[in-house]
Write an enzyme that holds these catalytic residues in place. Structure first.
Site, PDB file in Angstrom:
ATOM      1  N   GLU A   1       0.877  -2.566  10.878  1.00 57.38           N
ATOM      2  CA  GLU A   1       0.776  -2.568   9.413  1.00 57.38           C
ATOM      3  C   GLU A   1       1.962  -1.821   8.802  1.00 57.38           C
ATOM      4  OE1 GLU A   1      -3.050  -1.463   7.574  1.00 57.38           O
ATOM      5  OE2 GLU A   1      -1.920  -0.471   5.993  1.00 57.38           O
ATOM      6  N   GLU A   2       2.495  -0.854   9.540  1.00 61.23           N
ATOM      7  CA  GLU A   2       3.561  -0.013   8.979  1.00 61.23           C
ATOM      8  C   GLU A   2       4.978  -0.457   9.350  1.00 61.23           C
ATOM      9  OE1 GLU A   2       2.397   1.519   6.712  1.00 61.23           O
ATOM     10  OE2 GLU A   2       0.332   1.856   7.316  1.00 61.23           O
TER      11      GLU A   2
ATOM     12  N   LEU B   1      -3.823   3.208  11.196  1.00 68.31           N
ATOM     13  CA  LEU B   1      -4.794   4.052  10.505  1.00 68.31           C
ATOM     14  C   LEU B   1      -5.419   3.258   9.374  1.00 68.31           C
ATOM     15  CD1 LEU B   1      -5.889   6.475   8.704  1.00 68.31           C
ATOM     16  CD2 LEU B   1      -5.676   6.889  11.161  1.00 68.31           C
ATOM     17  N   ASP B   2      -6.608   2.773   9.625  1.00 67.44           N
ATOM     18  CA  ASP B   2      -7.314   1.981   8.621  1.00 67.44           C
ATOM     19  C   ASP B   2      -8.193   2.901   7.761  1.00 67.44           C
ATOM     20  OD1 ASP B   2      -8.353  -0.605   7.564  1.00 67.44           O
ATOM     21  OD2 ASP B   2     -10.203   0.303   8.280  1.00 67.44           O
TER      22      ASP B   2
ATOM     23  N   ASP C   1      -0.717   7.697   8.344  1.00 63.40           N
ATOM     24  CA  ASP C   1      -0.370   6.313   8.704  1.00 63.40           C
ATOM     25  C   ASP C   1       0.858   6.316   9.615  1.00 63.40           C
ATOM     26  OD1 ASP C   1      -2.240   4.718   7.121  1.00 63.40           O
ATOM     27  OD2 ASP C   1      -1.141   5.374   5.365  1.00 63.40           O
TER      28      ASP C   1
ATOM     29  N   ASP D   1       0.844  -1.206   0.000  1.00 66.73           N
ATOM     30  CA  ASP D   1       0.000   0.000   0.000  1.00 66.73           C
ATOM     31  C   ASP D   1       0.871   1.245   0.000  1.00 66.73           C
ATOM     32  OD1 ASP D   1      -2.189  -1.678   0.449  1.00 66.73           O
ATOM     33  OD2 ASP D   1      -1.912  -1.569   2.625  1.00 66.73           O
TER      34      ASP D   1
ATOM     35  N   ASP E   1      -3.418  -1.930  13.298  1.00 69.61           N
ATOM     36  CA  ASP E   1      -3.428  -1.113  12.083  1.00 69.61           C
ATOM     37  C   ASP E   1      -3.602   0.312  12.592  1.00 69.61           C
ATOM     38  OD1 ASP E   1      -3.847   0.244   9.777  1.00 69.61           O
ATOM     39  OD2 ASP E   1      -5.473  -1.020   9.037  1.00 69.61           O
TER      40      ASP E   1
ATOM     41  N   GLU F   1      -6.329  -6.726  11.321  1.00 69.26           N
ATOM     42  CA  GLU F   1      -7.600  -6.249  10.775  1.00 69.26           C
ATOM     43  C   GLU F   1      -8.704  -7.298  10.994  1.00 69.26           C
ATOM     44  OE1 GLU F   1      -6.284  -3.167   7.269  1.00 69.26           O
ATOM     45  OE2 GLU F   1      -6.143  -5.275   6.755  1.00 69.26           O
TER      46      GLU F   1
HETATM   47  P1  AHM Z   1     -10.540  -1.482  -1.687  1.00 66.53           P
HETATM   48  O1  AHM Z   1     -10.234  -0.074  -2.031  1.00 66.53           O
HETATM   49  O2  AHM Z   1      -9.788  -2.491  -2.475  1.00 66.53           O
HETATM   50  O3  AHM Z   1     -12.025  -1.753  -1.673  1.00 66.53           O
HETATM   51  O4  AHM Z   1     -10.030  -1.685  -0.181  1.00 66.53           O
HETATM   52  C1  AHM Z   1     -10.730  -1.160   0.893  1.00 66.53           C
HETATM   53  C2  AHM Z   1     -10.246  -1.798   2.151  1.00 66.53           C
HETATM   54  C3  AHM Z   1     -11.019  -1.333   3.339  1.00 66.53           C
HETATM   55  O5  AHM Z   1     -12.068  -2.218   3.670  1.00 66.53           O
HETATM   56  C4  AHM Z   1      -9.982  -1.261   4.402  1.00 66.53           C
HETATM   57  O6  AHM Z   1     -10.290  -0.303   5.332  1.00 66.53           O
HETATM   58  C5  AHM Z   1      -8.737  -0.876   3.636  1.00 66.53           C
HETATM   59  O7  AHM Z   1      -8.894  -1.413   2.356  1.00 66.53           O
HETATM   60  C6  AHM Z   1      -7.495  -1.462   4.258  1.00 66.53           C
HETATM   61  O8  AHM Z   1      -6.343  -0.803   3.797  1.00 66.53           O
HETATM   62  P2  AHM Z   1      -5.565   0.256   4.747  1.00 66.53           P
HETATM   63  O9  AHM Z   1      -5.379  -0.391   6.081  1.00 66.53           O
HETATM   64  O10 AHM Z   1      -4.264   0.479   4.029  1.00 66.53           O
HETATM   65  O11 AHM Z   1      -6.382   1.487   4.815  1.00 66.53           O
HETATM   66 MG    MG Z   2      -6.430  -1.348   7.354  1.00 68.57          MG
END
Ligand code: AHM
Ligand code: MG
Length: 282
Positions: free
Chosen positions: A64-65, A85-86, A41, A35, A83, A232
């Site tokens: 996550e980071e 910042l989700d 984040d 990502d 995580d 998550e």
């Molecule tokens: P998408 O854009 O493929 O639908 O992914 C969305 C998902 C969310 O449900 C979740 O919050 C996020 O991706 C997780 O990624 P991060 O933790 O990097 O925000």
């Molecule tokens: Mg997340």
């Protein structure tokens, strides 16, 4: 355990009082999951690890980071996975984001990660809401003007039967599980509504409050789905099951999985909701 509450208050204040465009700007290249990492984040990660370093019963953390597990207190009995910042893609648009954590027993015999014992999340939305497990119950708190989390209610999914499904349906042609496609058609034939914020914390929180189902299934692009088990999916599975709902990974309850120390960013197909909705996949 009122774990990470101080961090969540700081992150909430940061989000409310900073330039969203700057917080949502890209900070570096990619994290272990591929990502793009945003400014917030990293700042949320740093706030949380500062707090973790002060907690003697935490042996180490998975973020996550961070590429690898980091050990902080040799005598600690728990590993915390979080995580920071989700929902990063929503930061610059002022759309709800969150933080998620799971506290796992450290298995001294196997020198590995044992079962999840506590789980929680903080939702930075129109109000800041904290949800966490406490023994066999799930409690919800709201941040007040004095910057204290005040108890609002216990959460339960029992008796909630809203017809809501939440999924990034633009992946329709990439879903590998035929039941996903079949059920997506059934929802439409049975007058369900589709809701998707795109932040797992917000989508799961709505599901816990209103009922329905949240999914991130395996796709041809992401054969294990996109969401990571340690920080998550497992924490939310713990919360959903304690609320009287269910979790599913396409084969079994998410809680039947183990966190692999050699693969801490492992992904897993995700289905979380009321028992009624999850049983349509089993
Ligand atoms: P998408 O854009 O493929 O639908 O992914 C969305 C998902 C969310 O449900 C979740 O919050 C996020 O991706 C997780 O990624 P991060 O933790 O990097 O925000
Ligand atoms: Mg997340």
């Amino acid at each position: 355990m009122n774990i990470l509450e101080t961090s969540f208050i700081q992150i909430s204040s940061l989000i409310r009082n900073s330039n969203n465009l700057k917080l949502g700007s890209i900070n570096s290249t990619e994290n272990s999951s591929g990502d793009l990492v945003k400014e917030l984040d990293i700042r949320a990660h740093n706030i949380i690890i500062d707090e973790i370093h002060k907690i003697p019963y935490i042996k180490g953390y998975i973020s996550e980071e961070s590429d690898d597990i980091t050990f902080t207190s040799p005598d600690g009995q728990y590993i915390i996975a979080f995580d920071p910042l989700d929902g990063s893609s929503n930061i610059n648009s002022n759309i709800s984001v969150g933080s998620i954590y799971g506290l796992y027993l450290w298995d001294t015999e196997l020198n590995g990660i044992g079962e999840i014992v506590v789980a929680g999340y903080c939702l930075y939305g129109p109000s800041t809401t904290l949800v966490r497990t406490q023994n066999e119950s799930v409690k919800m708190f709201q941040l007040n003007q004095e910057n204290e989390f005040k108890f609002i209610s216990n959460l339960s999914l029992n008796g909630k039967s809203s017809k809501i499904y939440s999924i990034n349906e633009s992946n329709y042609y990439k879903y590998k599980n035929y039941k996903v496609k079949k059920n997506l058609i059934k929802y439409k034939m049975n007058n369900y509504s589709m809701r998707l914020v795109g932040s797992m914390v917000a989508d799961c929180h709505r599901t816990l409050i209103q009922g329905g189902i949240f999914m991130y299934p395996a796709t041809s692009k992401d054969p294990e789905g996109k969401l990571r088990i340690a920080y998550e999916v497992m924490p939310f599975a713990k919360i959903f099951e304690l609320c009287g709902g269910a979790s599913w990974d396409g084969e079994k309850s998410v809680l039947k999985n183990k966190i692999d120390l050699d693969n801490i960013h492992q992904k897993i197909p995700t289905y979380l909701g009321t028992k009624e909705e999850i049983y349509k996949f089993t």
